[in-house]
Design a protein around this motif. Structure first.
Motif, PDB file in Angstrom:
ATOM      1  N   LEU A  74      -6.269   5.170  -4.684  1.00 31.86           N
ATOM      2  CA  LEU A  74      -5.816   4.254  -5.721  1.00 31.86           C
ATOM      3  C   LEU A  74      -4.985   4.991  -6.758  1.00 31.86           C
ATOM      4  O   LEU A  74      -5.272   6.148  -7.093  1.00 31.86           O
ATOM      5  CB  LEU A  74      -6.997   3.586  -6.432  1.00 31.86           C
ATOM      6  CG  LEU A  74      -7.979   2.781  -5.579  1.00 31.86           C
ATOM      7  CD1 LEU A  74      -9.161   3.642  -5.172  1.00 31.86           C
ATOM      8  CD2 LEU A  74      -8.484   1.570  -6.350  1.00 31.86           C
ATOM      9  N   ALA A  80      -7.035  -5.024  -8.546  1.00 31.18           N
ATOM     10  CA  ALA A  80      -6.235  -3.836  -8.821  1.00 31.18           C
ATOM     11  C   ALA A  80      -4.772  -4.208  -9.023  1.00 31.18           C
ATOM     12  O   ALA A  80      -4.122  -3.757  -9.975  1.00 31.18           O
ATOM     13  CB  ALA A  80      -6.383  -2.831  -7.685  1.00 31.18           C
ATOM     14  N   TYR A  96      -8.669  -5.094  -4.114  1.00 32.84           N
ATOM     15  CA  TYR A  96      -7.214  -5.037  -4.003  1.00 32.84           C
ATOM     16  C   TYR A  96      -6.547  -6.043  -4.939  1.00 32.84           C
ATOM     17  O   TYR A  96      -5.569  -5.739  -5.621  1.00 32.84           O
ATOM     18  CB  TYR A  96      -6.791  -5.352  -2.570  1.00 32.84           C
ATOM     19  CG  TYR A  96      -6.659  -4.150  -1.680  1.00 32.84           C
ATOM     20  CD1 TYR A  96      -5.600  -4.032  -0.792  1.00 32.84           C
ATOM     21  CD2 TYR A  96      -7.604  -3.124  -1.707  1.00 32.84           C
ATOM     22  CE1 TYR A  96      -5.469  -2.934   0.041  1.00 32.84           C
ATOM     23  CE2 TYR A  96      -7.484  -2.027  -0.892  1.00 32.84           C
ATOM     24  CZ  TYR A  96      -6.414  -1.930  -0.013  1.00 32.84           C
ATOM     25  OH  TYR A  96      -6.300  -0.832   0.796  1.00 32.84           O
ATOM     26  N   ILE A 131     -10.271   5.147   0.639  1.00 35.73           N
ATOM     27  CA  ILE A 131      -9.366   4.334  -0.169  1.00 35.73           C
ATOM     28  C   ILE A 131      -8.739   5.210  -1.242  1.00 35.73           C
ATOM     29  O   ILE A 131      -9.454   5.939  -1.936  1.00 35.73           O
ATOM     30  CB  ILE A 131     -10.092   3.143  -0.837  1.00 35.73           C
ATOM     31  CG1 ILE A 131     -10.853   2.301   0.191  1.00 35.73           C
ATOM     32  CG2 ILE A 131      -9.089   2.269  -1.595  1.00 35.73           C
ATOM     33  CD1 ILE A 131     -12.340   2.502   0.203  1.00 35.73           C
ATOM     34  N   THR A 160      -3.367   0.204  -4.070  1.00 35.56           N
ATOM     35  CA  THR A 160      -4.473   0.684  -3.240  1.00 35.56           C
ATOM     36  C   THR A 160      -3.974   0.933  -1.825  1.00 35.56           C
ATOM     37  O   THR A 160      -3.085   0.236  -1.341  1.00 35.56           O
ATOM     38  CB  THR A 160      -5.606  -0.356  -3.187  1.00 35.56           C
ATOM     39  OG1 THR A 160      -5.030  -1.641  -2.923  1.00 35.56           O
ATOM     40  CG2 THR A 160      -6.371  -0.426  -4.489  1.00 35.56           C
ATOM     41  N   SER A 217       0.828  -1.207   0.000  1.00 37.32           N
ATOM     42  CA  SER A 217       0.000   0.000   0.000  1.00 37.32           C
ATOM     43  C   SER A 217       0.867   1.263   0.000  1.00 37.32           C
ATOM     44  O   SER A 217       1.201   1.797   1.063  1.00 37.32           O
ATOM     45  CB  SER A 217      -0.921   0.009   1.228  1.00 37.32           C
ATOM     46  OG  SER A 217      -1.776  -1.107   1.215  1.00 37.32           O
TER      47      SER A 217
END
Length: 202
Positions: free
Chosen positions: A161, A125, A122, A159, A132, A26
């Motif tokens: 992204l 992605a 997640y 969140i 993310t 992340s």
């Protein structure tokens, strides 16, 4: 997987797992490559097929692409710390869940189900090269009012992204060290998984 090796962290699992799970992390710095509405819809579709208790699908997602009014409204609901870095994300979201199920009974599993939704997002992605970062630091009351969310719902997370490959130098100085740290760490299984009685290992 569309993530370049130089954008990955060192991860040493105790047992062999799927690369898509091992390599996800992340970041707070994202590439300036844009995320399209079609790509957002693909991510949401992945979440749509997550399991949920009694299949009530209690999740609700507010999303906005950078440069739009919705993005700015979401950004304004983040706390000051998250605002210090999240404006380089290409998409912002807020994740909420319905607190009750049929008959106005409390849904004790709704937050868990939102987590499953986001786990699907997640994973999808990461397969697309998109990173993310979930944020606890969102003013849920402000978001509830801003987006006219009924009282029967709770906004749990924000969140951010964006594509992997961001430049850590865009971050506040105190966050650059965390961003550049190469080794990822997790508690060992022995601290949280017990084949028998529960053990309090904080």
């Amino acid at each position: 997987m569309n993530v370049k090796q130089e954008h990955l962290k060192e991860t040493n699992p105790e047992h062999e797992i799927l690369d898509i799970l091992k390599n996800r992390w992340s970041p707070r710095a994202f590439s300036d490559k844009k995320i399209t509405e079609k790509e957002v819809k693909i991510l949401l579709e992945a979440g749509r097929w997550a399991p949920s208790a009694f299949n009530v699908q209690p999740w609700r997602i507010i999303w906005g692409i950078k440069g739009t009014e919705t993005y700015d409204r979401l950004y304004n609901c983040l706390d000051e710390f998250n605002q210090s870095w999240a404006d380089n994300a290409q998409v912002l979201m807020a994740g909420a869940f319905k607190k009750t199920k049929e008959g106005d009974k409390e849904n004790f599993h709704a937050l868990h189900d939102l987590g499953l939704f986001m786990a699907n997002v997640y994973t999808q992605a990461h397969s697309m090269g998109i990173a993310t970062h979930q944020m606890a630091g969102i003013d849920f009351k402000k978001a509830q009012k801003e987006f006219k969310i009924p009282e029967d719902f709770h906004v749990a997370t924000g969140i951010a992204l964006g594509y992997y490959g961001g430049d850590a130098s865009v971050l506040p100085e105190d966050l650059q060290e965390k961003e550049n740290k190469q080794k990822r760490e997790r508690k060992p299984q022995s601290e949280f998984a017990f084949n028998g009685n529960f053990q309090n290992k904080n």
